[in-house]
Scaffold this active site. Structure first.
Site, PDB file in Angstrom:
ATOM      1  N   HIS A 231       0.521  -1.526   0.327  1.00 48.34           N
ATOM      2  CA  HIS A 231      -0.032   0.183  -0.034  1.00 48.34           C
ATOM      3  C   HIS A 231       0.407   1.440   0.006  1.00 48.34           C
ATOM      4  O   HIS A 231       0.245   2.588  -0.283  1.00 48.34           O
ATOM      5  CB  HIS A 231      -0.864   0.108   1.283  1.00 48.34           C
ATOM      6  CG  HIS A 231      -2.173  -0.970   1.088  1.00 48.34           C
ATOM      7  ND1 HIS A 231      -1.789  -2.526   1.860  1.00 48.34           N
ATOM      8  CD2 HIS A 231      -3.599  -0.705   1.037  1.00 48.34           C
ATOM      9  CE1 HIS A 231      -3.031  -2.604   1.772  1.00 48.34           C
ATOM     10  NE2 HIS A 231      -3.524  -2.167   1.360  1.00 48.34           N
TER      11      HIS A 231
ATOM     12  N   ASP B 136      -3.683  -6.653  -7.505  1.00 46.88           N
ATOM     13  CA  ASP B 136      -4.105  -6.022  -6.359  1.00 46.88           C
ATOM     14  C   ASP B 136      -4.603  -4.752  -6.341  1.00 46.88           C
ATOM     15  O   ASP B 136      -4.603  -4.398  -7.707  1.00 46.88           O
ATOM     16  CB  ASP B 136      -3.152  -6.204  -5.260  1.00 46.88           C
ATOM     17  CG  ASP B 136      -3.782  -6.303  -4.329  1.00 46.88           C
ATOM     18  OD1 ASP B 136      -5.030  -5.216  -3.648  1.00 46.88           O
ATOM     19  OD2 ASP B 136      -2.612  -6.417  -3.331  1.00 46.88           O
TER      20      ASP B 136
END
Length: 409
Positions: free
Chosen positions: A241, A311
């Site tokens: 992230h 993702d």
């Protein structure tokens, strides 16, 4: 007289067959009705096929951010996206609800979205249990154990968790759960996996056992799951992230074992690829954009034939190093079928339009062929067809043990 007896016997036989095939109350409860009723087409224009390769997040729960909700409904109705992913709260505004505030609200939202779709819509969520569950008790949903806790349960108990979680998701109109995680707990302090209880175990065989049971439970409730994060995120020292996660020196080959064990099981329809980077395996790119990882390791070596999903493409591991068009081109060339733009880390109301326009431009310039787009489209349609007709129940859920108490890691 003999003719009468023959007719009577035939009638009795037909009645017995009908009774045998009639669904029981338990069967009906094991297979909740799915929200989408549209037919799943096998042939479309290239413009429509491109739209099926995109899944986006958005702001709006049906009461707040109505302009944003109208915008994503327009994307759905015009075929520019084939799926949406839901989140509990805004990452940029901590604590502000995003898509989920109650069971009734969520069901109304998913029904409204599904009604706009010309092709059945993927409605996805990350509902792993433990630290990662978007449907939380504070909004009126059940609490579920983490993968770490499930790693200490029996396979039957894990299957029951997956089944009852799947029931709750199906009732809410969600048909795709981004779980289970097959990450092996190589590094228990890994900030995105082991440190927050998202791995079943450090033993790859146990990970495979629990992942199978969890997926069987979801399937029995009529919900598709997605194995993640290929080729393994459990050894990463960083969180994708926040930036690149180089696993070259920490990744272990046995992290592939759970995938090798499970990708041919009934109900294995989807694999999510991580943004991890391995200098020797991924050809100098994140796994999500690597032909060596997707086309080579996953499809050729392990034999995976189903949907490959990324993702979140807005994670910093991708967004900080690749422009949108470049990332999409590399992903398609690598073998990616569906790109997720969660639109929660860095909100962009128009990201769906931008991603669609970029893919279309790549096709029209000749850099992505129609044949390559068709490959992804047919894999996606096969999964949507399976979801729209629901899954075959796995075993007799009445024989399962009582539901284990949900606990946090």
């Amino acid at each position: 007289m003999s003719r009468i007896l023959i007719l009577a016997a035939a009638a009795l036989l037909l009645s017995l067959i009908a009774c045998e095939e009639a669904p029981t109350k338990e069967d009906a409860q094991a297979r909740p009705a799915q929200p989408q009723k549209q037919a799943v087409p096998q042939k479309q224009t290239v413009e429509a096929m491109i739209g099926q390769m995109l899944m986006v997040g958005f702001r709006g729960d049906g009461e707040e951010y109505l302009d944003d909700l109208d915008y994503v409904q327009d994307l759905i109705s015009t075929g520019k996206v084939g799926g949406v992913i839901l989140f509990e709260t805004e990452m940029e505004h901590r604590g502000v609800p995003r898509n989920i505030t109650s069971p009734r609200q969520l069901r109304a939202l998913t029904e409204a979205l599904q009604a706009k779709a010309p092709i059945p819509l993927f409605i996805a969520v990350d509902q792993e249990g433990g630290w990662v569950q978007r449907l939380k008790p504070k909004w009126g949903f059940k609490n579920w154990p983490s993968a770490y806790r499930m790693g200490h349960m029996s396979d039957q108990e894990v299957k029951l968790v997956g089944y009852e979680m799947g029931e709750e998701l199906a009732e809410a109109g969600i048909n795709l759960n981004m779980a289970p995680s097959l990450d092996v707990n190589v590094n228990p302090e890994s900030p995105a996996i082991g440190g927050v209880g998202r791995s079943f175990s450090g033993d790859p065989d146990l990970v495979a056992d629990k992942g199978r049971a969890y997926m069987q439970g979801l399937n029995a409730a009529g919900v598709a799951g997605c194995f993640k994060h290929f080729p393994g995120h459990g050894s990463a020292l960083a969180d994708t992230h926040m930036g690149a996660a180089d696993v070259t020196d920490t990744w272990r080959e046995y992290e592939l074992n759970p995938y090798d064990e499970l990708i041919n099981m009934p109900g294995a329809y989807c694999v999510m690829v991580a943004h991890v980077f391995h200098r020797e395996l991924s050809g100098g790119r994140p796994a999500t954009l690597s032909q060596e990882i997707i086309g080579g390791l996953l499809r050729q070596k392990l034999g995976w034939q189903g949907v490959v999903i990324s993702d979140d493409m807005q994670m910093d591991a991708i967004a900080m190093h690749h422009k949108l068009e470049e990332a999409l081109l590399l992903g398609v060339q690598a073998g990616m079928d569906i790109f997720i733009f969660g639109n929660n880390m860095h909100y962009d109301k128009t990201i769906g339009d931008k991603a669609y326009a970029a893919l279309l431009a790549l096709h029209r310039s000749g850099r992505i062929s129609e044949e390559r787009i068709e490959e992804s489209y047919h894999r996606i349609m096969e999964l949507k067809k399976r979801i729209s007709t629901a899954h075959t129940p796995v075993g007799n859920m009445k024989e399962q043990p009582e539901k284990p108490q949900a606990q946090s890691p």
